[in-house]
Motif scaffolding. Structure first.
Motif, PDB file in Angstrom:
ATOM      1  N   PRO A   1     -41.068 -21.166 -49.368  1.00  0.00           N
ATOM      2  CA  PRO A   1     -41.787 -19.959 -48.913  1.00  0.00           C
ATOM      3  C   PRO A   1     -43.037 -20.297 -48.112  1.00  0.00           C
ATOM      4  O   PRO A   1     -43.344 -19.609 -47.124  1.00  0.00           O
ATOM      5  CB  PRO A   1     -42.132 -19.243 -50.226  1.00  0.00           C
ATOM      6  CG  PRO A   1     -41.041 -19.664 -51.171  1.00  0.00           C
ATOM      7  CD  PRO A   1     -40.750 -21.102 -50.802  1.00  0.00           C
ATOM      8  N   GLU A   2     -43.742 -21.350 -48.482  1.00  0.00           N
ATOM      9  CA  GLU A   2     -44.942 -21.747 -47.737  1.00  0.00           C
ATOM     10  C   GLU A   2     -44.577 -22.220 -46.331  1.00  0.00           C
ATOM     11  O   GLU A   2     -45.276 -21.913 -45.357  1.00  0.00           O
ATOM     12  CB  GLU A   2     -45.707 -22.853 -48.479  1.00  0.00           C
ATOM     13  CG  GLU A   2     -46.270 -22.439 -49.817  1.00  0.00           C
ATOM     14  CD  GLU A   2     -45.221 -22.414 -50.954  1.00  0.00           C
ATOM     15  OE1 GLU A   2     -44.171 -23.112 -50.861  1.00  0.00           O
ATOM     16  OE2 GLU A   2     -45.437 -21.670 -51.915  1.00  0.00           O
ATOM     17  N   GLN A   3     -43.493 -22.972 -46.211  1.00  0.00           N
ATOM     18  CA  GLN A   3     -43.043 -23.442 -44.901  1.00  0.00           C
ATOM     19  C   GLN A   3     -42.596 -22.267 -44.035  1.00  0.00           C
ATOM     20  O   GLN A   3     -42.852 -22.243 -42.824  1.00  0.00           O
ATOM     21  CB  GLN A   3     -41.917 -24.458 -45.050  1.00  0.00           C
ATOM     22  CG  GLN A   3     -42.356 -25.787 -45.611  1.00  0.00           C
ATOM     23  CD  GLN A   3     -41.174 -26.685 -45.967  1.00  0.00           C
ATOM     24  OE1 GLN A   3     -40.128 -26.224 -46.427  1.00  0.00           O
ATOM     25  NE2 GLN A   3     -41.357 -27.982 -45.744  1.00  0.00           N
ATOM     26  N   GLN A   4     -41.922 -21.299 -44.634  1.00  0.00           N
ATOM     27  CA  GLN A   4     -41.499 -20.112 -43.897  1.00  0.00           C
ATOM     28  C   GLN A   4     -42.715 -19.383 -43.329  1.00  0.00           C
ATOM     29  O   GLN A   4     -42.732 -18.993 -42.157  1.00  0.00           O
ATOM     30  CB  GLN A   4     -40.707 -19.162 -44.793  1.00  0.00           C
ATOM     31  CG  GLN A   4     -39.361 -19.686 -45.210  1.00  0.00           C
ATOM     32  CD  GLN A   4     -38.666 -18.764 -46.185  1.00  0.00           C
ATOM     33  OE1 GLN A   4     -38.933 -17.567 -46.233  1.00  0.00           O
ATOM     34  NE2 GLN A   4     -37.764 -19.316 -46.971  1.00  0.00           N
ATOM     35  N   LYS A   5     -43.747 -19.215 -44.169  1.00  0.00           N
ATOM     36  CA  LYS A   5     -44.965 -18.544 -43.731  1.00  0.00           C
ATOM     37  C   LYS A   5     -45.627 -19.329 -42.603  1.00  0.00           C
ATOM     38  O   LYS A   5     -46.037 -18.754 -41.594  1.00  0.00           O
ATOM     39  CB  LYS A   5     -45.925 -18.384 -44.911  1.00  0.00           C
ATOM     40  CG  LYS A   5     -47.177 -17.632 -44.565  1.00  0.00           C
ATOM     41  CD  LYS A   5     -48.088 -17.463 -45.772  1.00  0.00           C
ATOM     42  CE  LYS A   5     -49.358 -16.766 -45.353  1.00  0.00           C
ATOM     43  NZ  LYS A   5     -50.368 -16.783 -46.404  1.00  0.00           N
TER      44      LYS A   5
END
Length: 160
Positions: free
Chosen positions: A130-134
């Motif tokens: 999720p952090e990479q997506q953001k």
């Protein structure tokens, strides 16, 4: 200023090119297999489906899709052959034309969307935290904002 990319910049650039080429090819193959259309045509149907009354001026559609008017004209002609889009004269401007998503086009979009969403999710989002997506979203917004001129009369292919 250095004429060449640094080694780190080159690695990032090559990774970006490699990934975007593979992703576009993956999505193109999925859409060809599932709906008999390239990714660009699917994107046009999506744009029309979200437009008021499922219609947009051809010039607006070209801007939103970021393609030249001649390429759009060719794509819309192909979509018309399938019965997925039709052209109408613009009531407010006799020189303008509207691209209109037909009921058949809406139906093919509804049938194709689940497989396409799954292909995007598996190829991109399932591989990222999720952090990479953001972070990816923030990075792509920054790049897009830097490339999208704000001034009127900008020399962009989809505005010609």
């Amino acid at each position: 200023m250095n004429t060449w990319l640094s080694a780190d910049e080159q690695r990032v650039w090559q990774a970006y090119l490699h990934a975007t080429t593979l992703l576009e090819d993956h999505l193109d193959r999925q859409l060809q297999r599932d709906a008999g259309m390239p990714h660009i045509y699917y994107g046009l149907l999506v744009l029309l489906s979200s437009a008021p009354d499922r219609r947009l001026r051809m010039t607006q559609l070209a801007r939103h899709a970021k393609i030249t008017r001649s390429r759009l004209s060719h794509a819309v002609a192909r979509l018309e052959q399938h019965g997925w889009v039709r052209r109408e004269d613009c009531p407010s401007d006799k020189r303008g034309q509207l691209a209109v998503l037909t009921d058949e086009g809406d139906e093919v979009l509804r049938r194709t969307a689940p497989g396409h969403v799954d292909a995007v999710r598996q190829a991109l989002f399932a591989r990222l935290t999720p952090e990479q997506q953001k972070s990816l979203g923030e990075i792509m917004r920054i790049v897009a904002e830097g490339l999208q001129p704000c001034e009127a009369g900008a020399d962009l292919p989809w505005l010609r």
